[in-house]
Enzyme design. Sequence first.
Site, PDB file in Angstrom:
ATOM      1  N   HIS A 202     -11.064  -1.960  12.791  1.00  0.00           N
ATOM      2  CA  HIS A 202     -11.342  -3.230  11.601  1.00  0.00           C
ATOM      3  C   HIS A 202      -9.838  -3.629  11.233  1.00  0.00           C
ATOM      4  O   HIS A 202      -9.908  -4.837  11.218  1.00  0.00           O
ATOM      5  CB  HIS A 202     -11.883  -2.505  10.485  1.00  0.00           C
ATOM      6  CG  HIS A 202     -11.669  -1.396   9.887  1.00  0.00           C
ATOM      7  ND1 HIS A 202     -11.189  -0.202  10.772  1.00  0.00           N
ATOM      8  CD2 HIS A 202     -11.226  -0.616   8.554  1.00  0.00           C
ATOM      9  CE1 HIS A 202     -10.896   0.795   9.980  1.00  0.00           C
ATOM     10  NE2 HIS A 202     -10.564   0.415   8.833  1.00  0.00           N
ATOM     11  N   ARG A 203      -9.033  -2.639  11.354  1.00  0.00           N
ATOM     12  CA  ARG A 203      -7.554  -2.878  10.965  1.00  0.00           C
ATOM     13  C   ARG A 203      -6.793  -3.971  11.993  1.00  0.00           C
ATOM     14  O   ARG A 203      -6.092  -4.771  11.496  1.00  0.00           O
ATOM     15  CB  ARG A 203      -6.854  -1.873  10.310  1.00  0.00           C
ATOM     16  CG  ARG A 203      -5.276  -2.147   9.867  1.00  0.00           C
ATOM     17  CD  ARG A 203      -4.985  -0.771   9.134  1.00  0.00           C
ATOM     18  NE  ARG A 203      -5.700  -0.460   7.921  1.00  0.00           N
ATOM     19  CZ  ARG A 203      -6.519   0.546   7.886  1.00  0.00           C
ATOM     20  NH1 ARG A 203      -6.806   1.411   8.960  1.00  0.00           N
ATOM     21  NH2 ARG A 203      -7.512   0.526   6.884  1.00  0.00           N
TER      22      ARG A 203
ATOM     23  N   GLY B 271      -9.014   9.308   6.323  1.00  0.00           N
ATOM     24  CA  GLY B 271     -10.075   8.986   5.496  1.00  0.00           C
ATOM     25  C   GLY B 271     -11.468   9.527   6.378  1.00  0.00           C
ATOM     26  O   GLY B 271     -11.626  10.490   6.704  1.00  0.00           O
TER      27      GLY B 271
ATOM     28  N   THR C  55       0.826  -1.171   0.110  1.00  0.00           N
ATOM     29  CA  THR C  55      -0.076   0.008   0.219  1.00  0.00           C
ATOM     30  C   THR C  55       0.851   1.275  -0.047  1.00  0.00           C
ATOM     31  O   THR C  55       1.913   1.212   0.622  1.00  0.00           O
ATOM     32  CB  THR C  55      -0.866  -0.013   1.273  1.00  0.00           C
ATOM     33  OG1 THR C  55      -1.515   1.444   1.239  1.00  0.00           O
ATOM     34  CG2 THR C  55      -0.283   0.055   2.552  1.00  0.00           C
TER      35      THR C  55
ATOM     36  N   ASP D  88     -12.403   8.753   9.183  1.00  0.00           N
ATOM     37  CA  ASP D  88     -12.136   8.676  10.867  1.00  0.00           C
ATOM     38  C   ASP D  88     -12.862  10.120  11.366  1.00  0.00           C
ATOM     39  O   ASP D  88     -13.412   9.847  12.816  1.00  0.00           O
ATOM     40  CB  ASP D  88     -10.602   9.029  11.337  1.00  0.00           C
ATOM     41  CG  ASP D  88      -9.954   7.623  11.086  1.00  0.00           C
ATOM     42  OD1 ASP D  88     -10.872   6.376  11.071  1.00  0.00           O
ATOM     43  OD2 ASP D  88      -8.515   7.443  11.126  1.00  0.00           O
TER      44      ASP D  88
ATOM     45  N   ASP E 141      -7.048  -4.065   2.247  1.00  0.00           N
ATOM     46  CA  ASP E 141      -8.152  -3.566   1.447  1.00  0.00           C
ATOM     47  C   ASP E 141      -9.511  -3.197   2.518  1.00  0.00           C
ATOM     48  O   ASP E 141      -9.879  -4.232   3.321  1.00  0.00           O
ATOM     49  CB  ASP E 141      -8.742  -4.120   0.388  1.00  0.00           C
ATOM     50  CG  ASP E 141      -9.428  -3.302  -0.579  1.00  0.00           C
ATOM     51  OD1 ASP E 141      -8.661  -2.487  -1.385  1.00  0.00           O
ATOM     52  OD2 ASP E 141     -10.595  -3.076  -0.769  1.00  0.00           O
ATOM     53  N   SER E 142      -9.810  -2.006   2.568  1.00  0.00           N
ATOM     54  CA  SER E 142     -10.652  -1.660   3.616  1.00  0.00           C
ATOM     55  C   SER E 142     -11.545  -0.532   3.270  1.00  0.00           C
ATOM     56  O   SER E 142     -11.429   0.332   2.007  1.00  0.00           O
ATOM     57  CB  SER E 142      -9.919  -1.265   4.778  1.00  0.00           C
ATOM     58  OG  SER E 142      -8.787  -0.257   4.346  1.00  0.00           O
TER      59      SER E 142
ATOM     60  N   ASN F 263      -0.529   3.896   1.001  1.00  0.00           N
ATOM     61  CA  ASN F 263      -1.130   4.771   1.821  1.00  0.00           C
ATOM     62  C   ASN F 263      -0.429   4.878   3.313  1.00  0.00           C
ATOM     63  O   ASN F 263      -0.236   3.896   4.025  1.00  0.00           O
ATOM     64  CB  ASN F 263      -2.668   4.200   2.092  1.00  0.00           C
ATOM     65  CG  ASN F 263      -3.667   5.189   3.148  1.00  0.00           C
ATOM     66  OD1 ASN F 263      -2.890   5.777   4.002  1.00  0.00           O
ATOM     67  ND2 ASN F 263      -4.754   5.095   2.949  1.00  0.00           N
TER      68      ASN F 263
END
Length: 196
Positions: free
Chosen positions: A179-180, A152, A8, A154, A70-71, A10
């Site tokens: 989630h991560r 994002g 990634t 957040d 991927d999220s 990011n």
Amino acid sequence: MNDILAATGNAHKVLEMSAILAPAGIRLLRPQDVGGIPEVIEDGASFRENAVKKACEIAAATGRRVVADDSGLEVAALGGEPGVLSARYAGAGGNDGRNVRKLLDRLAGVADRRARFVCVIAVADPTGLVGTAEGEVRGQIIAAPRGDGGFGYDPVFVPAGHEQTFAELPAALKNGMSHRGNALAAALAQGLFVAG
Ligand code: IMP
């Protein structure tokens, strides 16, 4: 240390993943540490498809073990939008601010604010997929952004049982319930990071 390449660009994701994996003795390499990373088109219909595609294509191209994330955000009242399009919700050339604005516009006057973040982690080596793990966190979308942390969506996401947004909570608290964090904990428990 057990090294693995993060698939990634990011920087926020890499920071969070590094913080979550470091206590398990796993060090993330960034794409710029390695070079030769092909661009992967994220055209899958699900988080899992995209995560598997990123991990496998980059592992094959670099000859390294790779972890992909991927999220995205799924909002109940919007039928699961923005979902796999979370990064591009406001269109090509969009950014976090425009994505959040579009989300809040869509939810104007909507009473049901339930949402969840979803993350699928895929681990691959040059011979193919090692495995995948999924995590989620449930919460609510608030009416206006609050906080400077994270990335994002957040600033508009308040996790269930809390008052502050993910952008207001300390990073370690976010990582402990996100989630991560949940997906990486499941991946560790499945042994996906054990070098084969
Ligand atoms: P991906 O790179 O296709 O996985 O896109 C992920 C997108 O989902 C990001 O650009 C954000 O918009 C959103 N997203 C994923 N995880 C988070 C998070 O932890 N906080 C806020 N937004 C997130």
